[in-house]
Enzyme design. Structure first.
Site, PDB file in Angstrom:
ATOM      1  N   ASN A 210       0.853  -1.197   0.000  1.00  0.00           N
ATOM      2  CA  ASN A 210       0.000   0.000   0.000  1.00  0.00           C
ATOM      3  C   ASN A 210       0.886   1.244   0.000  1.00  0.00           C
ATOM      4  OD1 ASN A 210       0.556   0.770   2.864  1.00  0.00           O
ATOM      5  ND2 ASN A 210      -0.362  -1.239   3.198  1.00  0.00           N
ATOM      6  N   ASP A 279      -3.994  -6.514   4.761  1.00  0.00           N
ATOM      7  CA  ASP A 279      -4.999  -7.425   5.336  1.00  0.00           C
ATOM      8  C   ASP A 279      -4.939  -8.816   4.698  1.00  0.00           C
ATOM      9  OD1 ASP A 279      -6.039  -5.625   7.178  1.00  0.00           O
ATOM     10  OD2 ASP A 279      -7.306  -4.674   5.668  1.00  0.00           O
ATOM     11  N   LYS A 289       9.675 -16.387 -11.033  1.00  0.00           N
ATOM     12  CA  LYS A 289       8.882 -15.263 -11.534  1.00  0.00           C
ATOM     13  C   LYS A 289       7.705 -15.768 -12.371  1.00  0.00           C
ATOM     14  CE  LYS A 289       9.321 -11.225 -14.382  1.00  0.00           C
ATOM     15  NZ  LYS A 289       9.883 -10.803 -15.622  1.00  0.00           N
ATOM     16  N   PHE A 323      -4.410   3.291  14.684  1.00  0.00           N
ATOM     17  CA  PHE A 323      -4.744   4.249  13.634  1.00  0.00           C
ATOM     18  C   PHE A 323      -5.887   3.663  12.812  1.00  0.00           C
ATOM     19  CE2 PHE A 323      -1.697   7.797  13.069  1.00  0.00           C
ATOM     20  CZ  PHE A 323      -0.918   7.560  14.189  1.00  0.00           C
ATOM     21  N   LYS A 337     -13.447   0.336  15.240  1.00  0.00           N
ATOM     22  CA  LYS A 337     -12.124  -0.303  15.393  1.00  0.00           C
ATOM     23  C   LYS A 337     -11.621  -0.151  16.828  1.00  0.00           C
ATOM     24  CE  LYS A 337     -10.816   0.212  10.566  1.00  0.00           C
ATOM     25  NZ  LYS A 337     -10.054   0.945   9.565  1.00  0.00           N
ATOM     26  N   LYS A 341     -10.923  -3.637  18.768  1.00  0.00           N
ATOM     27  CA  LYS A 341      -9.524  -3.989  19.056  1.00  0.00           C
ATOM     28  C   LYS A 341      -9.140  -3.636  20.491  1.00  0.00           C
ATOM     29  CE  LYS A 341      -8.527  -3.410  14.143  1.00  0.00           C
ATOM     30  NZ  LYS A 341      -7.536  -3.547  13.109  1.00  0.00           N
TER      31      LYS A 341
HETATM   32  N1  CTP Z   1      -3.819  -3.532  11.983  1.00  0.00           N
HETATM   33  C1  CTP Z   1      -3.107  -4.623  12.438  1.00  0.00           C
HETATM   34  N2  CTP Z   1      -3.100  -5.787  11.731  1.00  0.00           N
HETATM   35  C2  CTP Z   1      -3.811  -5.895  10.586  1.00  0.00           C
HETATM   36  C3  CTP Z   1      -4.548  -4.804  10.111  1.00  0.00           C
HETATM   37  C4  CTP Z   1      -4.531  -3.632  10.828  1.00  0.00           C
HETATM   38  O1  CTP Z   1      -2.461  -4.516  13.481  1.00  0.00           O
HETATM   39  N3  CTP Z   1      -3.780  -7.042   9.922  1.00  0.00           N
HETATM   40  C5  CTP Z   1      -3.832  -2.294  12.785  1.00  0.00           C
HETATM   41  C6  CTP Z   1      -3.225  -1.096  12.083  1.00  0.00           C
HETATM   42  O2  CTP Z   1      -1.853  -0.973  12.391  1.00  0.00           O
HETATM   43  C7  CTP Z   1      -4.051   0.070  12.653  1.00  0.00           C
HETATM   44  C8  CTP Z   1      -5.400  -0.552  12.941  1.00  0.00           C
HETATM   45  O3  CTP Z   1      -5.176  -1.948  13.038  1.00  0.00           O
HETATM   46  O4  CTP Z   1      -3.524   0.547  13.878  1.00  0.00           O
HETATM   47  C9  CTP Z   1      -6.435  -0.253  11.904  1.00  0.00           C
HETATM   48  O5  CTP Z   1      -5.938  -0.561  10.609  1.00  0.00           O
HETATM   49  P1  CTP Z   1      -6.763  -0.223   9.287  1.00  0.00           P
HETATM   50  O6  CTP Z   1      -5.969  -0.635   8.114  1.00  0.00           O
HETATM   51  O7  CTP Z   1      -7.277   1.181   9.355  1.00  0.00           O
HETATM   52  O8  CTP Z   1      -8.066  -1.105   9.443  1.00  0.00           O
HETATM   53  P2  CTP Z   1      -8.353  -2.645   9.369  1.00  0.00           P
HETATM   54  O9  CTP Z   1      -8.563  -3.145  10.759  1.00  0.00           O
HETATM   55  O10 CTP Z   1      -7.355  -3.357   8.543  1.00  0.00           O
HETATM   56  O11 CTP Z   1      -9.775  -2.632   8.648  1.00  0.00           O
HETATM   57  P3  CTP Z   1     -10.151  -2.128   7.154  1.00  0.00           P
HETATM   58  O12 CTP Z   1      -8.937  -2.369   6.303  1.00  0.00           O
HETATM   59  O13 CTP Z   1     -11.290  -2.985   6.791  1.00  0.00           O
HETATM   60  O14 CTP Z   1     -10.525  -0.676   7.278  1.00  0.00           O
END
Ligand code: CTP
Length: 401
Positions: A210, A279, A289, A323, A337, A341
């Site tokens: 990302n 995710d 490759k 975040f 969230k 969490k």
């Molecule tokens: N986070 C994490 N592990 C993951 C995904 C997210 O620890 N696999 C943590 C990120 O570091 C952040 C928080 O969870 O502090 C929220 O991450 P974000 O990407 O905004 O949300 P997601 O929980 O992944 O949900 P979505 O992508 O559906 O918005």
């Protein structure tokens, strides 16, 4: 905002070839809004004339011990009372020895003796001089006496040799000054910070990732360390230089980040998860490759573990800050969230806005707590956002104990 703004700083300049970096150091301090008074030793004037420093600082340069300031107080005492900090750059072996042994035979050494403000020494000398047991004994004494010292670096020396003896770079000296002048209100905290993206490999040359640059997490690590916390920074791949004096752990994938985070979590008192963790990861990582063909392909992805959710389940007395990177329903998604969490705070980040979120140097966030209070911050440089997040942490720590 630069912490040097409005501060009265004395630069002591002594006679070594590293003096060529001193005008630049002075310029940077003046740029930050510091009021700078230069004090030169006799030997320093063999290398550069006082006029250079006078022009750059806009102040008369003090070169003699019995030199009266306009208010006609004895200058070393008057200056020692007023100064917020004294920086000696370069610090020769000679001045190092004088300060360590309480000798005051010129303006600079006498000033240091009378000072009540922090004194930062930036030594510069030939590597054999630096390694000399007497010099090292002096360095040890000076540290014990509470002097701040920025060690010389390794590299080419003016004498044509190579070794440890080069004066620290201007940027490093400024950073150290900032650290010395910053209040240590986070001392005693061990803060684990994650930053940057993760990369999930598809084959040896491709990955899914990302746009996270890591800048917010690195700013948090930098500020937390300056404010006295012990910092562990776990970072996905970024192009940033890790802040000095933090424990830095580099990872690639979400699974690697999870492993490092769970390990460091045990000893942490606070966790700030600013990393943009992928995710999903490709179900299969091809050994070779992937070659293109005429038909389209479908990628199979499997879910990565949610690291923060896992930490939330075992948080104990730790403070957890997450975040939320969102492009819609910012507050509602962030609040969900925070709850899911088990966080103490969540920093809601609208990543679709210009100048905010991923990659930019500025950020506009909302800080949301468990009571539902929403602190709406303006668009700010990431360093200032980091200060404000850490202020909230500090308040929480006061309440929780
Ligand atoms: N986070 C994490 N592990 C993951 C995904 C997210 O620890 N696999 C943590 C990120 O570091 C952040 C928080 O969870 O502090 C929220 O991450 P974000 O990407 O905004 O949300 P997601 O929980 O992944 O949900 P979505 O992508 O559906 O918005």
């Amino acid at each position: 905002m630069c912490i040097l703004k409005g501060k009265e700083i004395v630069i002591g300049v002594t006679g070594g070839i590293a003096i060529c970096k001193s005008p630049e150091l002075l310029r940077e301090m003046v740029k930050c809004g510091a009021k700078v008074q230069v004090v030169m030793t006799k030997h320093a004037q063999e290398f550069i004339t006082p006029l250079t420093f006078q022009t750059l600082s806009g102040n008369l340069v003090i070169t003699q011990l019995f030199h009266l300031l306009p208010e006609s107080k004895i200058s070393h005492v008057a200056l020692a009372e007023r100064a917020d900090m004294i920086v000696i750059a370069p610090t020769t072996a000679n001045i190092l020895g004088k300060i360590a042994n309480g000798i005051g035979d010129d303006m600079l050494s006498t000033l240091v003796m009378a000072a009540k403000c922090p004194v930062l020494l930036a030594p510069a000398m030939n590597y054999r001089m630096w390694a000399n047991p007497a010099v090292q004994r002096n360095v040890k004494h000076l540290k014990q006496d509470g002097y701040h010292l920025i060690e010389p670096g390794f590299g080419d020396l003016a004498c044509g040799e190579e070794g440890k003896g080069r004066m620290a770079e201007v940027e490093e000296i400024l950073e150290e000054m900032e650290e010395v002048l910053t209040g240590k209100d986070l001392q005693g905290e061990r803060i684990l910070i994650t930053a940057g993206p993760t990369q999930e490999p598809l084959d040896p040359v491709r990955f899914i990732s990302n746009r996270s640059s890591g800048k917010m997490g690195y700013a948090l690590a930098h500020v937390a360390q300056k404010r006295g916390a012990e910092v562990i920074l776990i970072s996905g791949p970024t192009s940033l230089i890790p802040p000095r004096k933090v424990k830095f752990i580099k990872v690639g994938t979400a699974l690697e980040m999870r492993e490092a985070t769970l390990r460091e979590f045990q000893e942490a008192t606070v966790v700030i998860k600013s990393a943009a963790v992928a995710d999903y990861r490709p179900t299969v990582k091809e050994e070779r490759k992937l070659k293109k063909s005429d038909s389209s392909i479908t990628l199979a992805l499997e879910k990565n573990p949610d690291i923060l959710e896992e930490l939330g389940k075992n948080k104990g007395s730790r403070i957890l800050i997450g975040f939320a990177a969102e492009t819609e329903r910012l507050i509602k998604n962030a609040q969900d969230k925070l709850k899911a969490k088990n966080l103490d705070l969540i920093i809601a980040n609208d990543v679709s806005q210009e100048n905010s979120g991923f990659s930019s140097d500025t950020n506009q966030v909302k800080i949301i707590d468990q009571e539902g209070t929403i602190e709406d911050l303006p668009l700010l440089p990431k360093g200032e956002v980091a200060e404000l997040i850490l202020n909230r942490l500090k308040e929480m720590r006061k309440r929780k104990g």
